[in-house]
Design a protein around this motif. Structure first.
Motif, PDB file in Angstrom:
ATOM      1  N   THR A 107       0.843  -1.197   0.000  1.00 25.81           N
ATOM      2  CA  THR A 107       0.000   0.000   0.000  1.00 25.81           C
ATOM      3  C   THR A 107       0.873   1.240   0.000  1.00 25.81           C
ATOM      4  O   THR A 107       1.705   1.417   0.905  1.00 25.81           O
ATOM      5  N   PRO A 108       0.742   2.120  -0.976  1.00 34.12           N
ATOM      6  CA  PRO A 108       1.535   3.363  -0.961  1.00 34.12           C
ATOM      7  C   PRO A 108       1.174   4.232   0.243  1.00 34.12           C
ATOM      8  O   PRO A 108       0.005   4.364   0.612  1.00 34.12           O
ATOM      9  N   LYS A 109       2.193   4.811   0.870  1.00 34.88           N
ATOM     10  CA  LYS A 109       1.984   5.699   2.011  1.00 34.88           C
ATOM     11  C   LYS A 109       2.027   7.159   1.559  1.00 34.88           C
ATOM     12  O   LYS A 109       2.672   7.495   0.558  1.00 34.88           O
ATOM     13  N   GLU A 112       2.492  -5.177   9.393  1.00 34.42           N
ATOM     14  CA  GLU A 112       3.048  -4.500   8.234  1.00 34.42           C
ATOM     15  C   GLU A 112       4.427  -3.964   8.559  1.00 34.42           C
ATOM     16  O   GLU A 112       4.803  -3.848   9.731  1.00 34.42           O
ATOM     17  N   SER A 113       5.147  -3.610   7.506  1.00 32.58           N
ATOM     18  CA  SER A 113       6.475  -3.020   7.660  1.00 32.58           C
ATOM     19  C   SER A 113       6.638  -1.954   6.590  1.00 32.58           C
ATOM     20  O   SER A 113       6.041  -2.033   5.511  1.00 32.58           O
ATOM     21  N   ILE A 114       7.446  -0.938   6.895  1.00 30.86           N
ATOM     22  CA  ILE A 114       7.710   0.118   5.920  1.00 30.86           C
ATOM     23  C   ILE A 114       8.760  -0.373   4.925  1.00 30.86           C
ATOM     24  O   ILE A 114       9.790  -0.923   5.312  1.00 30.86           O
ATOM     25  N   VAL A 139       7.458   5.281  -0.675  1.00 30.51           N
ATOM     26  CA  VAL A 139       7.348   4.522   0.571  1.00 30.51           C
ATOM     27  C   VAL A 139       6.049   3.719   0.554  1.00 30.51           C
ATOM     28  O   VAL A 139       5.004   4.219   0.107  1.00 30.51           O
ATOM     29  N   PHE A 140       6.127   2.483   1.052  1.00 30.42           N
ATOM     30  CA  PHE A 140       4.972   1.591   1.042  1.00 30.42           C
ATOM     31  C   PHE A 140       4.842   0.903   2.399  1.00 30.42           C
ATOM     32  O   PHE A 140       5.837   0.703   3.104  1.00 30.42           O
ATOM     33  N   ASP A 141       3.608   0.525   2.722  1.00 27.46           N
ATOM     34  CA  ASP A 141       3.365  -0.446   3.781  1.00 27.46           C
ATOM     35  C   ASP A 141       3.335  -1.818   3.131  1.00 27.46           C
ATOM     36  O   ASP A 141       2.624  -2.026   2.131  1.00 27.46           O
ATOM     37  N   GLN A 142       4.090  -2.746   3.694  1.00 28.76           N
ATOM     38  CA  GLN A 142       4.218  -4.061   3.072  1.00 28.76           C
ATOM     39  C   GLN A 142       3.912  -5.149   4.093  1.00 28.76           C
ATOM     40  O   GLN A 142       4.417  -5.129   5.211  1.00 28.76           O
TER      41      GLN A 142
END
Length: 734
Positions: free
Chosen positions: A144-146, A259-261, A197-200
């Motif tokens: 998910t894009p942050k 989740e992780s950044i 930056v994404f939430d992964q």
């Protein structure tokens, strides 16, 4: 007195206003409750009045005919069936939850989540996971894009906190905290410079038929995730399998919440993983599509270190013949310096042969085919074969094998006459000056009729062939007389007259050759193995002379694999085939014949590429012989056979010990060529033929343009390299 009612009404309104302003008091609560009741009753009365004013409902049976109503009912039932099908496809009928697993339908599952990620992930770091052909699993990535500004603020806070902790820490742990602070600062700088930056979140659901297999599969998946190149920390979702399984669903959200950044580079490394799991070899041909990631599986049999041979096996209707034809067409079209040869006894390749406009050689006709033919081995091949190699002795063994099979075919035993037959064979070669000296192998080869001339001399002057004792003369004369009588079919008027003279075909000037054994309209008699052995020998001898690569397909290979007399020579051919750039590709229906004799097992070992289509006979014993695990064995047993409705077949292909499940499908124009029926179609209807054919002049012009384009691109690349070097040099000087 008139003011009394007015005063009373004012007092009531004042009191109601006071209650309305004090809703928490008993009187205020009663006031509001009463108001709600009154409004509810009034609203209900108005709604009922409104409903009575509506028009009455219409019965469709009064306005529509019966046929339309029946069609509507059928359509409604169809939609209900589709809805039920969708529910079955997206969710099981029942789930049984356990602490570390769940029984989903007929399977057991365990869902893992990734707790920690590598700081600097390698490209395609999950490739080892996708190479696990013996494990059934689903991998879901939630990316998910942050918000960029919010992400910068969060990363700044994290970097600042870590730096403060590092500054305050006075123990040995301060060095570790400082490293973490530096990494956080570097991440922040990357985001500040524009990195996305994404939430992964990653989830892996492992599946198996029972709990024991599930336990082993989970262990294998965790190992692939922990080890290089992944370096992840997988954990089982203990007591949270329901949330983890929902998060791993293809249409589910990340309800698990872990989740992780991740920066854009890490996401790119993840997305490269499925493609690294395939095989992409430069100069190869596409064998099929990877069953998991839909990427092409491209293999070059000529790039193998342990030989260029290949075998394909599958039940009737499994798609093996279609796949073998597709692979053959792609192989010969891959390079202009490649020759294709087809050998099969059942006329199954006649359509492809006609479509490719091959040189068709009908075996059993009048075309000369010499079983005694020997060709000179090139010097570079001699060096590769070693000093102790003897092509002459190999040819003697080949010729004796052919003659032995000939006698066996007629139900005749050579017995001790074999020594006289060998003597006559060797003298026939000597009369042409052919010895163990490789330089003599370019001389014209003898024929079986010239062997008969030798036997005729043995009858007239047996003493000239005596080795030690004069008593040998009588036996030599008797054996020679018997051999002349038995080899009579090779004389000019005999059944095998064309096998008694010099060979009359060459492969050097041909692109594709079809060796047709099907004069009996597809029937196979006892002479099939003998003829196939002869043709393999002739192709092998001619492969020595050409500088081109040779793709030699042998369909229905079981006829030669079952014949013990011809296996010794065939094993020699497979042992030396790569020295002559010869890729032999066996196609057969069963695997039993590969393990009936030691020579056939040696032939199997020389096949660097193995391809299994659907094979019901693939049991645990055969799987162990071929090095397949249980899951790979089941994949072969359950592979989708070839059919027009599906448009593809499934196969398991192995290269250098690595196995990939593939889907074999052809492009529309390839299918036209493969399915071409010369009895019902004209060749002009094929793509590239007739009106769509490309003239030789246009083809030559295209080749020249391509060469010019390559030359210009190389010049531009050279100029670019010089320019780049100058810029780099200027930077260094600065």
């Amino acid at each position: 007195m008139r003011n009394l009612p007015l005063q009373a009404s004012r007092d009531i309104l004042t009191q109601l206003s006071r209650w309305a302003q004090q809703p928490t008091s008993p009187e205020g609560a009663a006031f509001y409750l009463g108001t709600i009741v009154v409004l509810g009753v009034g609203g209900t009365a108005l709604w009922q009045r409104y409903r009575t004013d509506d028009e009455p409902e219409v019965d469709f049976s009064d306005v529509l005919d019966e046929e339309t109503l029946e069609a509507g009912d059928a359509e409604g039932q169809l939609l209900d069936d589709i809805s039920e099908s969708h529910k079955t496809a997206t969710a099981p009928a029942a789930i049984e939850w356990e602490t570390r697993a769940a029984r989903v339908g007929e399977q057991w599952t365990t869902t893992l989540y990734i707790a920690d990620y590598a700081d600097y992930p390698n490209d395609g770091y999950l490739s080892d996971l996708f190479e696990l052909t013996d494990v059934e699993f689903d991998l879901t990535a939630h990316i998910t894009p942050k918000n960029q500004q919010r992400a910068r603020n969060e990363l700044q806070d994290i970097a600042d906190d870590l730096q403060v902790d590092a500054d305050l820490e006075q123990s040995v742990r301060s060095e570790y905290l400082q490293e973490r602070a530096n990494e956080a600062a570097a991440t922040y700088k990357a985001v500040e410079s524009g990195a996305s930056v994404f939430d992964q979140g990653l989830f892996v659901t492992v599946r198996a038929d029972d709990t024991d297999d599930l336990r082993d599969a989970v262990r294998a998946v965790k190992s692939a995730l922990r080890d290089e190149p992944a370096n992840l920390t997988p954990k089982t979702a203990i007591c949270r399998q329901d949330l983890a399984l929902q998060s791993a669903a293809p249409i589910g959200d990340n309800v698990f919440g872990r989740e992780s950044i991740a920066l854009g580079g890490a996401v790119g490394s993840l997305l490269a993983s499925p493609h690294n799991a395939t095989i992409l070899e430069e100069g190869g041909v596409e064998f099929g599509i990877h069953k998991d990631n839909q990427s092409p599986v491209v293999i070059d049999p000529f790039a193998r270190d342990n030989g260029y041979a290949m075998f394909t096996v599958g039940d009737t209707g499994s798609g093996k013949s279609f796949g073998a034809k597709e692979n053959f067409i792609r192989s010969i079209e891959q390079s202009k310096d490649r020759i294709g040869i087809i050998l099969e006894p059942l006329n199954n390749w006649a359509g492809v042969s006609e479509a490719l406009d091959t040189k068709r050689i009908t075996v059993g006709g009048t075309l000369g085919l010499n079983p005694l033919e020997i060709r000179q081995t090139p010097e570079h091949v001699q060096r590769a074969m070693g000093e102790d190699a003897s092509p002459f002795n190999e040819k003697l063994d080949d010729a004796m094998s052919f003659l032995t099979n000939f006698f066996a075919l007629r139900g005749i035993s050579l017995g001790d006459r074999r020594t006289t037959l060998e003597l006559g064979l060797r003298h026939a070669y000597e009369r042409h000056g052919i010895t163990d000296d490789i330089t003599t192998h370019g001389n014209p080869s003898p024929t079986i009729r010239e062997m008969l001339d030798v036997f005729e001399e043995m009858v007239g002057d047996p003493e000239s062939f005596v080795v030690r004792s004069d008593a040998e003369a009588e036996k030599i004369s008797d054996d020679a007389t018997w051999l002349i009588d038995q080899l009579r079919p090779f004389e000019e008027a005999g059944r095998y007259a064309n096998l008694g003279k010099e060979s009359e075909f060459d492969i050097r000037d041909e692109k594709v050759i079809y060796l047709d054994l099907a004069q009996q309209e597809g029937s196979v008699d006892s002479s099939t193995a003998l003829t196939m052995q002869l043709l393999i020998s002739l192709v092998y001898e001619r492969a020595k002379e050409t500088d081109k690569e040779v793709v030699f397909v042998i369909d229905e290979a079981r006829y030669i694999m079952q014949d013990a007399a011809s296996l010794a020579f065939l094993e020699t051919v497979f042992r030396h085939h790569r020295h002559h750039d010869l890729s032999i590709r066996l196609v057969t229906q069963t695997v039993d014949e590969f393990f009936e004799h030691a020579e056939s097992e040696a032939i199997l070992d020389q096949c660097a590429v193995k391809q299994f289509h659907r094979l019901d006979g693939m049991d645990a014993e055969w799987a162990d012989e071929f090095g397949l695990n249980h899951a790979q064995m089941r994949y072969v047993q359950d592979a989708v056979p070839g059919n027009e409705d599906a448009g593809f077949s499934e196969a398991l292909v192995g290269v250098d010990g690595e196995w990939r499940g593939i889907r074999v499908e052809a492009m529309p124009k390839e299918t036209e060529v493969i399915d071409f029926d010369p009895t019902e179609q004209r060749r002009a209807s094929l793509p590239g033929a007739g009106e769509t054919a490309v003239s030789p002049e246009i083809e030559t012009f295209r080749t020249e343009l391509a060469q010019q384009a390559n030359g210009e691109s190389q010049d531009m690349q050279t100029d670019s390299t010089v320019t780049d070097t100058g810029q780099l040099g200027g930077t260094d000087d600065a």
